[in-house]
Design a protein around this motif. Structure first.
Motif, short mmCIF file in Angstrom:
data_model
loop_
_atom_site.label_atom_id
_atom_site.label_comp_id
_atom_site.label_asym_id
_atom_site.label_seq_id
_atom_site.Cartn_x
_atom_site.Cartn_y
_atom_site.Cartn_z
N HIS A 71 0.77 -0.97 0.05
CA HIS A 71 -0.19 -0.02 -0.08
C HIS A 71 0.93 1.22 0.05
CE1 HIS A 71 -3.08 2.82 0.69
NE2 HIS A 71 -2.65 3.17 2.13
N ASP A 129 -4.40 9.60 -2.16
CA ASP A 129 -4.34 8.16 -2.42
C ASP A 129 -4.36 7.37 -1.10
OD1 ASP A 129 -4.66 7.55 -5.14
OD2 ASP A 129 -2.81 8.57 -5.59
N SER A 130 -4.00 7.71 -0.02
CA SER A 130 -3.93 7.19 1.46
C SER A 130 -5.31 7.76 2.06
CB SER A 130 -2.84 7.60 2.15
OG SER A 130 -2.73 8.98 2.28
N ASP A 225 -8.76 4.79 -2.99
CA ASP A 225 -8.94 3.50 -3.94
C ASP A 225 -8.67 2.32 -2.79
OD1 ASP A 225 -9.51 5.22 -5.95
OD2 ASP A 225 -7.48 5.00 -6.91
N ILE A 226 -8.01 2.48 -1.84
CA ILE A 226 -7.57 1.22 -1.14
C ILE A 226 -8.47 0.59 -0.35
CG2 ILE A 226 -6.92 2.52 1.04
CD1 ILE A 226 -5.11 -0.56 -0.46
N ILE A 233 -4.93 -5.80 3.58
CA ILE A 233 -4.14 -5.24 4.47
C ILE A 233 -4.31 -6.06 5.88
CG2 ILE A 233 -3.65 -3.10 5.69
CD1 ILE A 233 -4.17 -1.76 3.21
N ILE A 331 -4.07 -5.71 -3.22
CA ILE A 331 -3.85 -4.10 -2.85
C ILE A 331 -3.48 -3.31 -4.15
CG2 ILE A 331 -2.09 -2.69 -1.68
CD1 ILE A 331 -2.21 -4.99 0.58
N ALA A 334 -6.39 -2.82 -6.44
CA ALA A 334 -7.09 -1.71 -5.99
C ALA A 334 -6.77 -0.17 -6.32
CB ALA A 334 -7.46 -1.80 -4.32
N HIS A 335 -5.38 -0.22 -6.27
CA HIS A 335 -4.68 1.13 -6.78
C HIS A 335 -4.44 1.18 -8.10
CE1 HIS A 335 -3.28 2.79 -2.89
NE2 HIS A 335 -3.07 1.78 -2.43
#
Length: 481
Positions: A71, A129-130, A225-226, A233, A331, A334-335
């Motif tokens: 991630h 993005d996080s 997106d995660i 995760i 993961i 998803a990104h």
């Protein structure tokens, strides 16, 4: 029914013996670790301040970067590919104003005393993005001229219900901002709105530009997106914690020892330990003779049984590796980041054209929309804040070209007479050389229909071409521009 005494232990690959109760203690420790969600710094203040609570805890989303390397790498990669490859100004008219360009460059090259524009954009994209949200602080002079730009950590900011104000809390400090372009003043201490120009400059709130990853579930915040891969995760974290809690402190179990009808006393353990640490190393066919004593007070006729069962450690370790690979793929999926782009080499994966196609898809579907979003922010700042109308801000794109493959392709086309030297120069984006001999076609280095005199002229022309190509490579430093 008579209850049998059963003792179980594990013989490790280094010959040591660990009782089952020890393994259980590690499992209990692992299960008993805190799973508390980080506290929300705005807890209890949403209604009081008129702020909107986000769908997810931003503090917890921010911490995900610290617990999963895939991630973390995917977020950093997308930020770099979006904003870290360089930028330039592009003319919007045939005769753009050089004075406007100088004004724009002066600001863009020095937007902050401590950070470059690339640093600021990169930090905003890491938050984007996080956490799903990113914030720019826009700083103006008293006359409204744009003088500075800053990044504000997204997990510290909340949106007011009127969508014209934002509040940031860090520790015990609280600061208010206003939406970029909001015509009224806002007091940065109290958050109160007043007519434009009525609040002294030293109390006037600066402006915020909010970028967010759209979700239909909120009009105020975005989501990262995660989120669909959160279970991956968590699964990867559980796998890592289990390995750390036991296997880091002990060797890998090789056998399980089960003693029925007796206790696994210290004398028996010592016999097993000596056998695996000494005897079997001297003679792989040596015999282990084990005796075990019944518990005190047990006078039954129940026979004592001792069993050794080999454990398939390879299968277990392979399962862990497969689990980790599955989590990693989920993961990265998803990104939308190709594994090799995040620095991960997948065994058996195809390279060449497949890698180029994956990068092109990643560029078009993931990176370019993000670049468009940030370019709109920068161009709005230049237009509204500095009055720039003749120039537009642009990011440099990811280079998806495979230079070596292109060279091999052009060499093949030249050898079969399909391309002339000047056609190759045009293909490489260079100006052709004004020499008719370089418009000829060759087959494996031999010109078609050429006399000896023409051959000599052609050789001279090719030498000139060779000199020019070397000069081009030297000036460009061997890099694609």
């Amino acid at each position: 029914m008579e209850k049998k005494t059963v003792a179980k232990a594990y013989v490790l690959s280094d010959g040591e013996i660990i009782e089952e109760s020890t393994l259980e203690r590690y499992a209990i420790k692992q299960q008993g670790e805190s799973r508390a969600i980080p506290s929300d710094r705005f807890d209890g203040k949403y209604g009081e301040l008129g702020l909107i609570e986000p769908l997810y805890n931003f503090e917890a989303l921010a911490q995900l970067l610290e617990i999963n390397p895939y991630h973390y790498r995917a977020v950093k990669t997308k930020a770099r590919d979006t904003a870290g490859l360089g930028w330039y100004l592009e003319a919007k008219t045939n005769n753009p104003s050089e004075q406007q360009r100088e004004i724009a460059m002066q600001f863009l090259e020095n937007p902050n005393p401590y950070k470059t524009l690339t640093d600021i954009n990169n930090n905003v994209m890491v938050d984007y993005d996080s956490i799903g949200n990113g914030y720019y602080e826009v700083i103006r002079a008293e006359d409204g001229t744009l003088v500075g730009l800053e990044h504000i950590p997204a997990h510290t900011v909340r949106v007011h219900q009127d969508m014209n104000r934002y509040c940031q809390i860090r520790g015990v400090k609280k600061v208010w901002f206003k939406r970029f372009g909001f015509e009224n003043d806002v007091d940065y201490v109290t958050g109160e709105i007043a007519p434009a120009g009525s609040i002294p400059i030293e109390r006037r709130a600066t402006e915020i530009i909010h970028v967010h990853n759209y979700t239909s579930r909120s009009d105020y915040y975005g989501l990262p997106d995660i989120l669909p891969a959160l279970s991956a995760i968590i699964s990867d974290r559980e796998r890592a914690e289990y390995n750390i809690s036991f296997f880091e402190n002990h060797a890998v179990p090789a056998y399980v020892v089960t003693v029925t009808g007796a206790e696994l006393d210290e004398q028996t353990k010592q016999l097993i330990r000596r056998y695996f640490q000494q005897d079997i190393k001297k003679n792989r066919h040596s015999t282990l003779v084990v005796t075990a004593q019944k518990p005190q007070g047990d006078f039954s006729d129940t026979p004592v049984e001792i069993k050794f069962q080999a454990l398939s450690v390879e299968t277990k370790e392979a399962s862990f590796r497969m689990l980790r690979a599955d989590n990693r793929d989920e993961i990265l999926s998803a990104h939308g980041v190709p594994p090799y782009r995040a620095g991960i080499v997948v065994e058996g994966s195809l390279g060449g054209s497949t890698a180029r196609e994956s990068t092109e898809i990643y560029k078009q579907s993931v990176i370019e929309p993000r670049q468009d979003m940030l370019e709109n922010v920068m161009n709005r700042l230049l237009s509204v804040g500095l009055g720039i109308t003749d120039w537009r801000f642009r990011f440099k794109d990811i280079d998806t070209k495979d230079t070596q493959a292109k060279i091999e392709e052009l060499r093949f086309l030249f050898d079969i007479g399909a391309y002339s030297p000047n056609m190759i120069l045009r293909e490489l984006g260079k100006e052709p050389i004004d020499d008719p001999n370089l418009d000829r076609h060759f087959i494996f280095g031999q010109p078609l229909d050429a006399s000896q005199q023409e051959m000599n002229a052609i050789l001279n022309s090719l030498k000139q071409l060779h000199t020019k190509l070397i000069d081009i490579a030297t000036k460009e430093g061997g890099k694609h521009v």
